[in-house]
Design an enzyme around this catalytic site. Structure first.
Site, PDB file in Angstrom:
ATOM      1  N   ASP A  55       0.859  -1.189   0.000  1.00  0.00           N
ATOM      2  CA  ASP A  55       0.000   0.000   0.000  1.00  0.00           C
ATOM      3  C   ASP A  55       0.892   1.236   0.000  1.00  0.00           C
ATOM      4  O   ASP A  55       1.630   1.469   0.959  1.00  0.00           O
ATOM      5  CB  ASP A  55      -0.908  -0.023   1.234  1.00  0.00           C
ATOM      6  CG  ASP A  55      -1.569   1.328   1.507  1.00  0.00           C
ATOM      7  OD1 ASP A  55      -1.769   2.092   0.543  1.00  0.00           O
ATOM      8  OD2 ASP A  55      -1.881   1.599   2.684  1.00  0.00           O
ATOM      9  N   LYS A  62       3.231   0.659   3.209  1.00  0.00           N
ATOM     10  CA  LYS A  62       3.100  -0.497   4.098  1.00  0.00           C
ATOM     11  C   LYS A  62       3.099  -1.765   3.261  1.00  0.00           C
ATOM     12  O   LYS A  62       2.352  -1.868   2.283  1.00  0.00           O
ATOM     13  CB  LYS A  62       1.813  -0.410   4.922  1.00  0.00           C
ATOM     14  CG  LYS A  62       1.821   0.667   5.983  1.00  0.00           C
ATOM     15  CD  LYS A  62       0.606   0.579   6.894  1.00  0.00           C
ATOM     16  CE  LYS A  62      -0.663   0.940   6.156  1.00  0.00           C
ATOM     17  NZ  LYS A  62      -1.840   0.968   7.070  1.00  0.00           N
ATOM     18  N   MET A 143      -7.503   4.425  -6.504  1.00  0.00           N
ATOM     19  CA  MET A 143      -7.839   3.007  -6.424  1.00  0.00           C
ATOM     20  C   MET A 143      -8.027   2.558  -4.984  1.00  0.00           C
ATOM     21  O   MET A 143      -8.776   1.607  -4.707  1.00  0.00           O
ATOM     22  CB  MET A 143      -6.740   2.185  -7.103  1.00  0.00           C
ATOM     23  CG  MET A 143      -7.116   0.738  -7.358  1.00  0.00           C
ATOM     24  SD  MET A 143      -8.559   0.592  -8.440  1.00  0.00           S
ATOM     25  CE  MET A 143      -8.677  -1.197  -8.593  1.00  0.00           C
ATOM     26  N   ASP A 144      -7.370   3.220  -4.048  1.00  0.00           N
ATOM     27  CA  ASP A 144      -7.517   2.854  -2.639  1.00  0.00           C
ATOM     28  C   ASP A 144      -8.949   3.058  -2.164  1.00  0.00           C
ATOM     29  O   ASP A 144      -9.454   2.288  -1.338  1.00  0.00           O
ATOM     30  CB  ASP A 144      -6.542   3.646  -1.770  1.00  0.00           C
ATOM     31  CG  ASP A 144      -6.720   5.155  -1.906  1.00  0.00           C
ATOM     32  OD1 ASP A 144      -7.106   5.625  -2.996  1.00  0.00           O
ATOM     33  OD2 ASP A 144      -6.455   5.872  -0.923  1.00  0.00           O
ATOM     34  N   THR A 219     -10.008  29.177  25.365  1.00  0.00           N
ATOM     35  CA  THR A 219      -9.477  29.197  23.996  1.00  0.00           C
ATOM     36  C   THR A 219      -8.998  27.805  23.597  1.00  0.00           C
ATOM     37  O   THR A 219      -9.202  27.367  22.458  1.00  0.00           O
ATOM     38  CB  THR A 219      -8.327  30.213  23.886  1.00  0.00           C
ATOM     39  OG1 THR A 219      -8.801  31.500  24.282  1.00  0.00           O
ATOM     40  CG2 THR A 219      -7.803  30.287  22.460  1.00  0.00           C
TER      41      THR A 219
END
Length: 294
Positions: A55, A62, A143-144, A219
């Site tokens: 990937d 990975k 494509m992922d 804040t």
């Protein structure tokens, strides 16, 4: 493999038919036993070959291997560093294939140069059957996104909404018939925080946390609501918009680096599946389906 098998078979036939005629029954029996053994050995060798899945994301790469029913990530690095990848791949002498999904063409080209000693198959949107896409620009579809949904519909009979919470966050829809209907691309949780810090440096830096008080009473709390809180509110809003048009039952799938954070904080009435390796599931299923078609 088929060519080698045919050559071996021709040699076997030549040698066995040189045996005297009176030994024909014995020789044929021995021949077929050897053929059966050779085919068994060849098929067993093919079954034991290793396929790795890579990937290439926006920020990291990975490399994973399927161990039984689970995925094991055997290599992970930032996209700027490929050091060590070759050494990891070389630890698999029986590797026959690496299947790749990439959203970074520049990184993909570097990896193809580095791993030129193995067979690499890159999954692209051009491999998707047009009937499975309800999308006007398939050539630009990541494509992922498709494969993440593809992995999800393989484990449920329902339509799926897939949230991939990575550097970019995608919220996509695929029907239970495997038709990709499109989706949303938005900044990931880290980008929400980085944009605030970079563009508004006078504001305090905050962690990924949603205050219990609403509205923010300081804040710091106000920034937390605007970053982590805003991220969740936007995703929840997109999920509700999908549910306005999806007619059947729907499952929600969460994946990506910040998916655990989402699973702990999203407020959804849907059945939620947290699957960190959903993309690898989709890559494996899509590749197997392509092989069946061949």
């Amino acid at each position: 493999m088929l060519y080698q098998y045919r050559c071996w078979l021709r040699l076997q036939l030549r040698s066995y038919f040189l045996i005297p005629l009176f030994g024909i029954n014995f020789s044929l029996t021995l021949l077929f036993d050897n053929i059966k053994h050779h085919r068994h050995q060849s098929f067993r060798k093919t079954e034991n070959m290793t396929t790795l899945f890579l990937d290439i994301g926006n920020s990291h790469i990975k490399l994973a291997e399927k161990q039984g029913v689970k995925w094991e990530v055997v290599f992970k690095a930032s996209n700027g560093s490929l050091e060590g990848l070759t050494e990891v791949v070389e630890q698999y002498p029986d590797i026959n294939l690496m299947v790749v999904c990439s959203v970074r063409e520049d990184v993909l080209n570097k990896i193809l140069d580095v791993l030129n000693f193995i067979d690499v198959k890159v999954l692209t949107s051009s491999l998707i059957d047009s009937v499975s896409l309800d999308y006007e620009t398939p050539d630009t579809l990541g494509m992922d996104r498709f494969l993440t949904c593809y992995g999800a519909v393989s484990v449920t009979d329902h339509d799926v909404i897939c949230v991939d919470a990575g550097t970019a966050c995608t919220v996509d829809w695929m029907t239970n018939e495997g038709i990709y209907r499109g989706g949303v691309i938005m900044p990931g949780l880290k980008l929400f925080h980085e944009m605030m810090e970079r563009k508004l440096p006078e504001l305090p830096s905050v962690d990924y946390y949603i205050p219990t008080q609403w509205p923010g009473k300081s804040t710091k709390q106000s920034v937390q609501w605007g970053t982590s809180g805003g991220y969740l509110v936007v995703i929840n809003g997109f999920i509700r918009k999908y549910l306005e048009i999806i007619e059947g039952e729907t499952d929600l799938f969460l994946t990506g680096g910040d998916s655990l954070y989402l699973s702990e904080n999203l407020d959804s009435s849907l059945k939620v599946h947290h699957r960190p390796h959903l993309l690898f599931d989709g890559m494996e299923m899509f590749w197997k389906d392509l092989e069946r078609l061949d």
